[in-house]
Design an enzyme around this catalytic site. Structure first.
Site, PDB file in Angstrom:
ATOM      1  N   ASN A  43       0.907  -1.384   0.019  1.00 12.73           N
ATOM      2  CA  ASN A  43      -0.097  -0.094   0.054  1.00 12.73           C
ATOM      3  C   ASN A  43       1.018   1.234  -0.134  1.00 12.73           C
ATOM      4  O   ASN A  43       1.957   1.271   0.587  1.00 12.73           O
ATOM      5  CB  ASN A  43      -0.994   0.003   1.071  1.00 12.73           C
ATOM      6  CG  ASN A  43      -0.363  -0.079   2.544  1.00 12.73           C
ATOM      7  OD1 ASN A  43       0.609  -0.832   2.853  1.00 12.73           O
ATOM      8  ND2 ASN A  43      -1.376   0.202   3.512  1.00 12.73           N
ATOM      9  N   CYS A  54      -4.137   0.590  -2.357  1.00 11.20           N
ATOM     10  CA  CYS A  54      -3.852  -0.673  -1.683  1.00 11.20           C
ATOM     11  C   CYS A  54      -2.812  -1.621  -2.250  1.00 11.20           C
ATOM     12  O   CYS A  54      -2.752  -1.613  -3.491  1.00 11.20           O
ATOM     13  CB  CYS A  54      -5.331  -1.545  -1.768  1.00 11.20           C
ATOM     14  SG  CYS A  54      -6.597  -0.776  -0.671  1.00 11.20           S
ATOM     15  N   GLU A  56      -2.997  -4.751  -2.881  1.00 14.88           N
ATOM     16  CA  GLU A  56      -3.568  -5.649  -4.088  1.00 14.88           C
ATOM     17  C   GLU A  56      -3.530  -4.996  -5.367  1.00 14.88           C
ATOM     18  O   GLU A  56      -2.943  -5.577  -6.285  1.00 14.88           O
ATOM     19  CB  GLU A  56      -4.942  -6.213  -3.831  1.00 14.88           C
ATOM     20  CG  GLU A  56      -5.120  -7.027  -2.250  1.00 14.88           C
ATOM     21  CD  GLU A  56      -5.297  -5.976  -1.119  1.00 14.88           C
ATOM     22  OE1 GLU A  56      -4.869  -4.928  -1.033  1.00 14.88           O
ATOM     23  OE2 GLU A  56      -5.910  -6.805  -0.126  1.00 14.88           O
ATOM     24  N   CYS A  87     -10.262  -5.432   0.860  1.00 16.97           N
ATOM     25  CA  CYS A  87     -11.396  -4.531   1.015  1.00 16.97           C
ATOM     26  C   CYS A  87     -12.232  -4.730  -0.370  1.00 16.97           C
ATOM     27  O   CYS A  87     -11.839  -5.460  -1.158  1.00 16.97           O
ATOM     28  CB  CYS A  87     -10.925  -2.997   0.895  1.00 16.97           C
ATOM     29  SG  CYS A  87     -10.204  -2.468  -0.684  1.00 16.97           S
ATOM     30  N   CYS A  90     -10.851  -3.807  -3.653  1.00 11.39           N
ATOM     31  CA  CYS A  90      -9.796  -4.672  -4.411  1.00 11.39           C
ATOM     32  C   CYS A  90     -10.371  -6.191  -4.506  1.00 11.39           C
ATOM     33  O   CYS A  90      -9.876  -6.885  -5.412  1.00 11.39           O
ATOM     34  CB  CYS A  90      -8.528  -4.798  -3.178  1.00 11.39           C
ATOM     35  SG  CYS A  90      -7.482  -3.502  -3.167  1.00 11.39           S
TER      36      CYS A  90
HETATM   37  N1  THU Z   1      -5.309  -1.764   2.541  1.00 12.54           N
HETATM   38  C1  THU Z   1      -4.682  -2.463   1.690  1.00 12.54           C
HETATM   39  O1  THU Z   1      -3.468  -2.263   1.048  1.00 12.54           O
HETATM   40  N2  THU Z   1      -5.416  -3.456   1.331  1.00 12.54           N
HETATM   41  C2  THU Z   1      -6.761  -3.777   1.626  1.00 12.54           C
HETATM   42  O2  THU Z   1      -7.323  -4.735   1.169  1.00 12.54           O
HETATM   43  C3  THU Z   1      -7.318  -3.022   2.890  1.00 12.54           C
HETATM   44  C4  THU Z   1      -6.686  -1.787   3.152  1.00 12.54           C
HETATM   45  C5  THU Z   1      -4.444  -0.360   3.152  1.00 12.54           C
HETATM   46  C6  THU Z   1      -5.115   1.043   2.800  1.00 12.54           C
HETATM   47  C7  THU Z   1      -4.305   1.694   3.722  1.00 12.54           C
HETATM   48  O3  THU Z   1      -3.296   2.173   3.308  1.00 12.54           O
HETATM   49  C8  THU Z   1      -4.348   0.748   4.956  1.00 12.54           C
HETATM   50  O4  THU Z   1      -4.359  -0.500   4.572  1.00 12.54           O
HETATM   51  C9  THU Z   1      -5.177   1.107   6.215  1.00 12.54           C
HETATM   52  O5  THU Z   1      -6.660   0.951   5.709  1.00 12.54           O
END
Ligand code: THU
Length: 129
Positions: A43, A54, A56, A87, A90
């Site tokens: 991320n 994110c 992913e 999320c 994603c």
């Molecule tokens: N985040 C991800 O990288 N992937 C996900 O599926 C959920 C959330 C990151 C976004 C943000 O930088 C941090 O996690 C907190 O939400």
């Protein structure tokens, strides 16, 4: 459970490079393509919060840029204590490049703890007709 060592290592390496000055919550992902190549992603946050990406999303972008098109497996891990899962946005992004047999692997800091199918990931997903 199978040995997902290389995918796990790639996701943990990506996680170590996460840019998270705002949430302090790092996420790492690694995609294995149908031809066996692995692409990592982390991320990347931004002072304008919605601009952050994110893990992913980063891994999928790296795969596409590298010429990959189909995900055989994707592993997601974080530096949090609890197992995380992708999320909503994603889930849609992953589904775009899934095969019916694609495995979504959720790992803690040691190993894969949960395996999901694409159908479980986003039931009733939108498809063009
Ligand atoms: N985040 C991800 O990288 N992937 C996900 O599926 C959920 C959330 C990151 C976004 C943000 O930088 C941090 O996690 C907190 O939400």
């Amino acid at each position: 459970m199978k040995n997902y060592h290389q995918l796990f290592i790639s996701a943990r390496e990506a996680l170590a490079r996460a840019y998270t000055p705002y949430s302090r919550f790092g996420v790492g992902a690694a995609v294995e393509t149908d031809d066996g190549r692995i692409f990592g992603g982390c991320n990347v946050e931004n002072v304008s919060y919605p601009c952050g990406t994110c893990a992913e999303e980063s891994a999928i972008a790296a795969m596409i840029c590298g010429g990959g098109r189909k995900i055989r497996r994707i592993l997601i891990t974080s530096d949090g204590k609890e197992l995380i899962s992708p999320c909503g946005a994603c889930r849609q992004r992953i589904l775009e490049f899934c095969l019916p047999e694609t495995e979504i692997l959720l790992a803690d800091d040691k190993e894969v703890k949960k395996i999901m199918t694409a159908a479980e990931l986003l039931p009733g997903a939108f498809r063009e007709f």
